[in-house]
Design an enzyme around this catalytic site. Structure first.
Site, PDB file in Angstrom:
ATOM      1  N   GLY A  39       0.810  -1.223   0.000  1.00 49.93           N
ATOM      2  CA  GLY A  39       0.000   0.000   0.000  1.00 49.93           C
ATOM      3  C   GLY A  39       0.838   1.265   0.000  1.00 49.93           C
ATOM      4  O   GLY A  39       2.064   1.230  -0.181  1.00 49.93           O
ATOM      5  N   LYS A  50      10.765   7.355   5.792  1.00 49.78           N
ATOM      6  CA  LYS A  50      11.661   7.117   6.934  1.00 49.78           C
ATOM      7  C   LYS A  50      13.074   6.766   6.469  1.00 49.78           C
ATOM      8  O   LYS A  50      14.059   7.075   7.140  1.00 49.78           O
ATOM      9  CB  LYS A  50      11.110   6.009   7.840  1.00 49.78           C
ATOM     10  CG  LYS A  50      10.432   6.526   9.072  1.00 49.78           C
ATOM     11  CD  LYS A  50       9.074   7.124   8.928  1.00 49.78           C
ATOM     12  CE  LYS A  50       8.823   8.513   8.549  1.00 49.78           C
ATOM     13  NZ  LYS A  50       7.457   8.818   8.162  1.00 49.78           N
ATOM     14  N   VAL A 239      -1.474  29.688  -0.797  1.00 52.28           N
ATOM     15  CA  VAL A 239      -0.928  29.978  -2.107  1.00 52.28           C
ATOM     16  C   VAL A 239      -2.109  30.293  -3.010  1.00 52.28           C
ATOM     17  O   VAL A 239      -3.002  29.465  -3.180  1.00 52.28           O
ATOM     18  CB  VAL A 239      -0.125  28.775  -2.643  1.00 52.28           C
ATOM     19  CG1 VAL A 239       0.331  29.030  -4.065  1.00 52.28           C
ATOM     20  CG2 VAL A 239       1.077  28.525  -1.740  1.00 52.28           C
ATOM     21  N   ALA A 270       1.155  19.343   0.100  1.00 57.16           N
ATOM     22  CA  ALA A 270       0.810  18.311   1.098  1.00 57.16           C
ATOM     23  C   ALA A 270      -0.247  18.907   2.017  1.00 57.16           C
ATOM     24  O   ALA A 270       0.041  19.333   3.125  1.00 57.16           O
ATOM     25  CB  ALA A 270       2.048  17.902   1.883  1.00 57.16           C
ATOM     26  N   HIS A 445      18.895   4.172  33.543  1.00 52.86           N
ATOM     27  CA  HIS A 445      19.632   5.437  33.550  1.00 52.86           C
ATOM     28  C   HIS A 445      20.962   5.230  32.849  1.00 52.86           C
ATOM     29  O   HIS A 445      21.594   4.205  33.055  1.00 52.86           O
ATOM     30  CB  HIS A 445      19.892   5.872  34.998  1.00 52.86           C
ATOM     31  CG  HIS A 445      20.641   7.164  35.114  1.00 52.86           C
ATOM     32  ND1 HIS A 445      20.078   8.375  34.805  1.00 52.86           N
ATOM     33  CD2 HIS A 445      21.935   7.415  35.463  1.00 52.86           C
ATOM     34  CE1 HIS A 445      20.973   9.330  34.984  1.00 52.86           C
ATOM     35  NE2 HIS A 445      22.111   8.778  35.376  1.00 52.86           N
TER      36      HIS A 445
HETATM   37  P1  NAD Z   1      -2.094  17.052   7.287  1.00 54.26           P
HETATM   38  O1  NAD Z   1      -3.543  17.090   7.496  1.00 54.26           O
HETATM   39  O2  NAD Z   1      -1.197  16.510   8.314  1.00 54.26           O
HETATM   40  O3  NAD Z   1      -1.554  18.530   6.989  1.00 54.26           O
HETATM   41  C1  NAD Z   1      -2.055  19.328   5.970  1.00 54.26           C
HETATM   42  C2  NAD Z   1      -1.735  20.762   6.328  1.00 54.26           C
HETATM   43  O4  NAD Z   1      -2.014  21.570   5.212  1.00 54.26           O
HETATM   44  C3  NAD Z   1      -2.565  21.295   7.482  1.00 54.26           C
HETATM   45  O5  NAD Z   1      -1.698  21.898   8.389  1.00 54.26           O
HETATM   46  C4  NAD Z   1      -3.505  22.289   6.804  1.00 54.26           C
HETATM   47  O6  NAD Z   1      -3.864  23.348   7.647  1.00 54.26           O
HETATM   48  C5  NAD Z   1      -2.650  22.747   5.652  1.00 54.26           C
HETATM   49  N1  NAD Z   1      -3.378  23.272   4.513  1.00 54.26           N
HETATM   50  C6  NAD Z   1      -4.533  22.812   3.970  1.00 54.26           C
HETATM   51  N2  NAD Z   1      -4.863  23.541   2.883  1.00 54.26           N
HETATM   52  C7  NAD Z   1      -3.914  24.468   2.721  1.00 54.26           C
HETATM   53  C8  NAD Z   1      -3.684  25.514   1.782  1.00 54.26           C
HETATM   54  N3  NAD Z   1      -4.532  25.718   0.786  1.00 54.26           N
HETATM   55  N4  NAD Z   1      -2.586  26.282   1.943  1.00 54.26           N
HETATM   56  C9  NAD Z   1      -1.725  26.074   2.960  1.00 54.26           C
HETATM   57  N5  NAD Z   1      -1.882  25.106   3.870  1.00 54.26           N
HETATM   58  C10 NAD Z   1      -2.957  24.306   3.756  1.00 54.26           C
HETATM   59  O7  NAD Z   1      -1.910  16.327   5.882  1.00 54.26           O
HETATM   60  P2  NAD Z   1      -0.619  15.746   5.147  1.00 54.26           P
HETATM   61  O8  NAD Z   1       0.632  16.330   5.688  1.00 54.26           O
HETATM   62  O9  NAD Z   1      -0.911  15.895   3.696  1.00 54.26           O
HETATM   63  O10 NAD Z   1      -0.672  14.232   5.554  1.00 54.26           O
HETATM   64  C11 NAD Z   1      -1.831  13.471   5.237  1.00 54.26           C
HETATM   65  C12 NAD Z   1      -2.035  12.377   6.226  1.00 54.26           C
HETATM   66  O11 NAD Z   1      -1.041  11.391   6.035  1.00 54.26           O
HETATM   67  C13 NAD Z   1      -1.907  12.811   7.675  1.00 54.26           C
HETATM   68  O12 NAD Z   1      -3.119  13.282   8.197  1.00 54.26           O
HETATM   69  C14 NAD Z   1      -1.471  11.558   8.334  1.00 54.26           C
HETATM   70  O13 NAD Z   1      -2.598  10.847   8.735  1.00 54.26           O
HETATM   71  C15 NAD Z   1      -0.740  10.806   7.253  1.00 54.26           C
HETATM   72  N6  NAD Z   1       0.699  10.858   7.496  1.00 54.26           N
HETATM   73  C16 NAD Z   1       1.204  10.374   8.643  1.00 54.26           C
HETATM   74  C17 NAD Z   1       2.567  10.423   8.884  1.00 54.26           C
HETATM   75  C18 NAD Z   1       3.117   9.873  10.156  1.00 54.26           C
HETATM   76  O14 NAD Z   1       2.409   9.136  10.835  1.00 54.26           O
HETATM   77  N7  NAD Z   1       4.327  10.232  10.540  1.00 54.26           N
HETATM   78  C19 NAD Z   1       3.416  10.999   7.949  1.00 54.26           C
HETATM   79  C20 NAD Z   1       2.876  11.493   6.791  1.00 54.26           C
HETATM   80  C21 NAD Z   1       1.517  11.413   6.570  1.00 54.26           C
END
Ligand code: NAD
Length: 471
Positions: A39, A50, A239, A270, A445
């Site tokens: 997936g 990672k 943007v 993203a 520790h």
């Molecule tokens: P996210 O929901 O974490 O973040 C998206 C961000 O974009 C938010 O802060 C939002 O406010 C902002 N945003 C939305 N529209 C915007 C715009 N027009 N202009 C500027 N900012 C805007 O989503 P993501 O980073 O795309 O990740 C998606 C999902 O993937 C996450 O919710 C998570 O569940 C998963 N993910 C998890 C991990 C992890 O577990 N470490 C890592 C990557 C992704």
């Protein structure tokens, strides 16, 4: 074709469900349009990111050694070698899954599947691959179709310089400058990678803080650290337009940014993900969706169609691989007639930035929204010997607990290795531990894991390393 259980989707939810079902004696067919199991998480998400963050971490640690009088020269980056190493990680893991599927006699079918009815999937070939049949009849189906990136209407340029996370993970080059739209998980993790490799990274976030919804006490130290790693972080900014100039992308900002128009070598968008629930023919079943497009499920992950279960990203937030895996197992056990429910007290979340942020269970924000009385206990890592020894004193460990019972309800950690440290908190919350249980648990520790024990000692007035004046 006929099967007892069809699993639609081969990510960490789908394959975990398929494997457990086979182990419990069910006949299982797993359908995915990808050629390989794993997936988004394995093929173009958690694992490749990672692998690249591992590189970023090594480079950052080498740089930090300058504080100890050890200096290295400029790193020589061979992108082709880095891509090959990342591909090898994925190949090894997806190859392992294929073998595990074969050993368990889970039949893998590569096809695009859509529901024709509550018990019938139509299969269409992908890349001209021949199919054993064009219909799959099932007694039950577990839908594990995942999620897809959200796009910003009007901002999708048909130009390779504007990337989603999949394209960014391909590491096409290290652009001189990178604009990251969205200060969430993906934007900050991949921004960290590109910044480490040498790009000047600008993050644009539409809300008033990075990682909206996450505890501000955890985000603050990260924000401070990212201000050093990134060229700029613009909050309350969107943007408004992107223009392809051929050799670069021109972005027009809507927010308190000057200048309003800036140029970047590449752009990463993203801005979140949405459930992959459209175009699946779900209208031909009795499955219902909520307003956001998530499949509605009960505590056993049964949908409103008695033949169909749903798990993972398609079945609701949080969209995290480990949640999908556990839901998949709960669904299969429910199908096998076991008395199970998916009702976790704590689902851990980790943002793999530098420092990392991790949390689990109840957050202060949620407690406030629920009108629930809580108290917090915060241990700043400046008082940790191990954090001092590693020069990583920016971290903190925070318990959220019930003041009456002193049971721990939630935990948040920011700091190096927070993603590993949170596991203890998850167990403590699941087991209903009291502060005293954590305080009396002997932590080794000198480790950062001690911070969990010391934070629990604080409200008990037992912490050695923090002075609390007598009331
Ligand atoms: P996210 O929901 O974490 O973040 C998206 C961000 O974009 C938010 O802060 C939002 O406010 C902002 N945003 C939305 N529209 C915007 C715009 N027009 N202009 C500027 N900012 C805007 O989503 P993501 O980073 O795309 O990740 C998606 C999902 O993937 C996450 O919710 C998570 O569940 C998963 N993910 C998890 C991990 C992890 O577990 N470490 C890592 C990557 C992704």
């Amino acid at each position: 074709m006929d099967t007892q259980l069809a699993v639609l989707g081969g990510g960490p939810g789908g394959y975990a469900a398929a494997f457990l079902a086979a182990d419990l004696g069910m006949q299982v067919v797993l359908v995915d349009r990808e050629a390989r199991l794993g997936g988004v998480c394995l093929l173009r998400g958690c694992i490749p990111s990672k692998a690249l963050l591992h590189v970023a971490k090594g480079m950052a640690e080498a740089r930090h050694l300058a504080d100890w009088g050890v200096r290295f020269g400029q790193p020589q980056i061979d992108l082709a070698a880095m891509r090959a190493r990342k591909a090898k990680v994925i190949d090894t893991l997806t190859g392992g899954l294929k073998q595990l599927a074969a050993k368990r006699k889970v039949q893998l079918v590569r096809a695009r599947a859509t529901f024709e009815s509550s018990q019938l999937l139509r299969l269409e070939p992908v890349d001209g691959q021949p199919l054993p049949d064009d219909r799959l009849h099932f007694q039950h189906c577990i839908l594990a179709a995942g999620s897809v990136p959200t796009t910003i209407p009007g901002l999708t340029l048909d130009c390779p310089r504007v990337m989603d996370s999949t394209a960014a993970l391909e590491l096409p080059d290290v652009p001189e400058s990178l604009l990251v739209v969205g200060g969430g998980y993906i934007g900050l993790e991949l921004g960290t990678v590109y910044a480490a490799l040498g790009s000047r990274v600008t993050v644009v976030e539409m809300t008033d803080g990075l990682l909206p919804g996450v505890d501000r006490d955890l985000v603050r130290p990260l924000h401070k650290a990212l201000e050093k790693q990134f060229a700029a972080i613009h909050l309350n900014t969107k943007v408004a337009a992107l223009k392809d100039l051929g050799h670069s992308i021109e972005a027009v900002f809507d927010g308190p940014v000057q200048p309003k128009t800036q140029r970047f070598g590449r752009v990463l968008v993203a801005v979140g993900r949405r459930p992959n629930s459209s175009n699946l023919g779900l209208e031909n079943t009795r499955v219902s969706l909520d307003a956001k497009g998530f499949v509605q499920v009960d505590a056993q992950r049964r949908t409103t169609d008695p033949h169909i279960f749903a798990i993972g990203d398609v079945a609701g937030e949080p969209m995290l691989a480990h949640k999908a895996t556990h839901e998949g197992k709960a669904a299969v056990e429910a199908l096998a007639g076991h008395p199970v429910e998916f009702r976790p007290r704590a689902i851990p979340a980790v943002v793999f930035t530098d420092p990392e942020i991790a949390w689990a269970g109840l957050t202060e924000l949620q407690a406030k929204q629920q009108g629930r009385k809580i108290e917090t206990a915060v241990f700043p890592w400046g008082a940790s010997g191990r954090a001092q020894a590693a020069g990583r004193t920016e971290g903190l460990t925070k318990w959220i607990f019930d003041p009456q019972s002193q049971r721990v309800l939630g935990c948040g950690i920011v700091g190096a290795g927070a993603g590993e440290l949170i596991a203890e908190a998850v167990l403590a919350i699941e087991l209903g531990c009291h502060l005293r249980d954590l305080a009396e648990t002997i932590h080794p520790h000198p480790t950062l894991s001690e911070s969990l024990g010391i934070a629990a000692e604080l409200p008990l007035g037992m912490a050695t390393d923090i002075f609390r004046p007598k009331r």
